[in-house]
Scaffold this motif. Structure first.
Motif, mmCIF file in Angstrom:
data_model
loop_
_atom_site.group_PDB
_atom_site.id
_atom_site.type_symbol
_atom_site.label_atom_id
_atom_site.label_comp_id
_atom_site.label_asym_id
_atom_site.label_seq_id
_atom_site.Cartn_x
_atom_site.Cartn_y
_atom_site.Cartn_z
ATOM 1 N N GLN A 1 -4.844 0.306 11.744
ATOM 2 C CA GLN A 1 -5.412 1.181 10.704
ATOM 3 C C GLN A 1 -6.693 0.546 10.195
ATOM 4 O O GLN A 1 -6.757 -0.665 10.031
ATOM 5 C CB GLN A 1 -4.460 1.288 9.509
ATOM 6 N N TYR B 1 -9.699 0.769 7.091
ATOM 7 C CA TYR B 1 -10.144 1.347 5.820
ATOM 8 C C TYR B 1 -11.565 0.877 5.528
ATOM 9 O O TYR B 1 -11.850 -0.318 5.577
ATOM 10 C CB TYR B 1 -9.213 0.910 4.685
ATOM 11 N N SER C 1 -12.817 3.014 0.433
ATOM 12 C CA SER C 1 -11.358 3.114 0.275
ATOM 13 C C SER C 1 -10.748 1.866 -0.357
ATOM 14 O O SER C 1 -9.614 1.901 -0.837
ATOM 15 C CB SER C 1 -10.677 3.349 1.632
ATOM 16 N N VAL D 1 -4.192 2.241 -0.787
ATOM 17 C CA VAL D 1 -4.270 1.893 0.635
ATOM 18 C C VAL D 1 -2.987 1.167 1.056
ATOM 19 O O VAL D 1 -2.399 1.457 2.107
ATOM 20 C CB VAL D 1 -5.527 1.015 0.892
ATOM 21 N N ARG E 1 -0.167 3.415 1.863
ATOM 22 C CA ARG E 1 -0.277 4.069 3.167
ATOM 23 C C ARG E 1 0.092 3.092 4.298
ATOM 24 O O ARG E 1 0.725 3.465 5.285
ATOM 25 C CB ARG E 1 -1.705 4.588 3.367
ATOM 26 N N TYR F 1 -9.124 5.493 8.461
ATOM 27 C CA TYR F 1 -9.005 6.217 7.191
ATOM 28 C C TYR F 1 -10.312 6.089 6.420
ATOM 29 O O TYR F 1 -10.846 4.997 6.262
ATOM 30 C CB TYR F 1 -7.834 5.667 6.382
ATOM 31 N N THR F 2 -10.801 7.217 5.970
ATOM 32 C CA THR F 2 -12.147 7.212 5.410
ATOM 33 C C THR F 2 -12.262 8.220 4.275
ATOM 34 O O THR F 2 -11.254 8.773 3.831
ATOM 35 C CB THR F 2 -13.167 7.474 6.558
ATOM 36 N N SER G 1 -8.407 8.764 3.485
ATOM 37 C CA SER G 1 -7.623 7.655 2.928
ATOM 38 C C SER G 1 -6.985 8.067 1.606
ATOM 39 O O SER G 1 -6.177 7.336 1.049
ATOM 40 C CB SER G 1 -8.527 6.443 2.725
ATOM 41 N N LYS G 2 -7.333 9.251 1.086
ATOM 42 C CA LYS G 2 -6.793 9.675 -0.206
ATOM 43 C C LYS G 2 -5.713 10.731 -0.072
ATOM 44 O O LYS G 2 -4.705 10.708 -0.755
ATOM 45 C CB LYS G 2 -7.918 10.229 -1.090
#
Ligand code: ASP
Ligand code: MG
Length: 401
Positions: free
Chosen positions: A6, A8, A12, A22, A25, A171-172, A230-231
């Protein structure tokens, strides 16, 4: 049990609160029974701040020291994120690029990854730990810390996934890849999947979501990338190998770039030698040319236009001076109010009439284009910037994007 990488980005993990989100997740992935390697960027805009500090320290800092400095940003985020994970009761360990075995080659501040020695990573995975790796950095064969160029954490993540042959989730702050930039066309649709080739083309033609180099690595090793928010917990987009299901549509996406400078050289006496000279001079100044067009000769004279990036404007005056000395009375005009609109689709390779269709859309809507170039899977047009919104809206609608 699968292994997942993953990644970030800086926004994030900009604050400790965001790191806590984060961490949740990451934990969700771990709780599914997967092994997790997390790659993070520096917090928020901290890399920019480090660069700003270097300017105060020196007017011309050495690139080696820049790498040493910039790499600290990611060390802050990996250690803090590991602490947060530990606080949630999960065993996490942070690793710098060097500790993660990331070997690099090239010049400081622009290294590329040559190999990854994953012994240490494997050992920690076997021990059940979540591994938090600093993005954007590695070590060269002299033992010096290096960085991979701005935005390089994507590359770290994909290279790790390639080496370990697993899925890479990026994730962005956008929730996937859209067929058109939603800021330009609010009805833009999120793509479920896009081929590596289309993504690389879109990135190089102006779409800013993924670092192109990272997609190249994924393509080379056939590692799927999943891009998601990421949210939020919405479905994102898979960037993966081209398959038949992607074939139906001729056009997958549309990109827009405003970084276009169009230079026109009028009154060039029509000799092959003169045209060659123009491009020789441009090459001498390392001006990277994108599109080229030339009018038909009238009374032995032609006009030559080309486009390049706006930052090249500084060289054009010098080049003009040199050209005037060799080809005489030319007139050079520079136009910065130019936008490049490109349509991209792998389906284009097998379908004809795509360019014709776009020409017709432009004609029906009184949009004049200045230049056209094509690649196997894209067609780009330069237009007046004032027509940008209209062109994007009409093309997106007519092309069903
Ligand atoms: N922190 C680095 C940068 O700002 C690397 C990255 O964010 O991917 O460019
Ligand atoms: Mg980035």
């Amino acid at each position: 049990m699968a292994l997942v990488v993953q990644k970030y980005g800086g926004s994030s993990v900009a604050t400790i609160d965001k790191m806590k989100d984060v961490a949740k997740r990451i934990i969700k992935e771990k709780d599914k029974g997967n092994d997790v390697i997390v790659v993070v960027s520096a917090m928020g805009k901290s890399t920019d701040r480090l660069i700003e500090m270097s300017r105060q320290a020196s007017s011309n800092p050495s690139k080696r020291e820049m790498d040493m400095l910039m790499s600290t940003g990611e060390q802050v985020s990996i250690s803090l994120l590991s602490m947060v994970l530990s606080d949630y009761g999960y065993d996490a360990v942070s690793l710098t690029g060097f500790q993660a075995g990331i070997k690099t080659q090239g010049v400081h501040t622009k290294n590329h990854i040559s190999d990854i020695d994953v012994k240490k990573i494997k050992k920690y995975l076997e021990a059940g730990k979540i591994i938090v790796v600093a993005g954007f950095q590695g070590m060269n064969n002299q033992g010096d810390i290096t960085t991979l160029g701005r935005g390089g954490s994507d590359t770290t993540a994909v290279a790790l996934a390639a080496k370990l042959n697993c899925l890479c989730k990026i994730y962005t702050d956008v929730d996937g890849i859209y067929d058109v930039d939603p800021r330009l066309y609010p009805e833009a649709k999120k793509l479920d999947s896009i081929s590596y080739e289309e993504m690389m083309e879109m990135a190089s033609l102006g779409a800013g979501v993924m670092e192109t180099r990272a997609v190249e690595i994924a393509c080379k090793y056939n590692i799927p990338i999943y891009v998601a928010s990421s949210k939020e917990n919405k479905m994102g987009t898979y960037i993966k190998e081209y398959d038949e299901s992607m074939e139906g549509k001729a056009i997958t996406g549309l990109t827009v770039s405003d970084d276009v400078l169009m230079v026109t050289i009028n009154n060039v006496s029509y000799k092959a030698k003169n045209i060659a000279l123009i491009f020789e001079k441009l090459a001498k100044y390392n001006v990277n040319i994108d599109m080229i067009s030339q009018t038909a000769p009238i009374n032995g004279y032609v006009n030559v236009s080309f486009t390049t990036s706006k930052e090249e404007i500084q060289y054009i005056n010098e080049i003009t001076k040199e050209l005037k000395e060799c080809i005489g009375d030319i007139e050079v005009s520079k136009d910065i109010d130019i936008t490049k609109v490109s349509v991209i689709g792998i389906g284009m390779m097998k379908q004809s009439g795509v360019a014709a269709n776009v020409f017709k859309i432009f004609a029906d809507n009184n949009i004049e284009f200045k230049q056209v170039t094509t690649s196997e899977i894209s067609i780009s047009y330069t237009i007046e910037s004032e027509d940008k919104e209209k062109a994007v809206t009409i093309l997106a609608r007519e092309l069903n994007l």
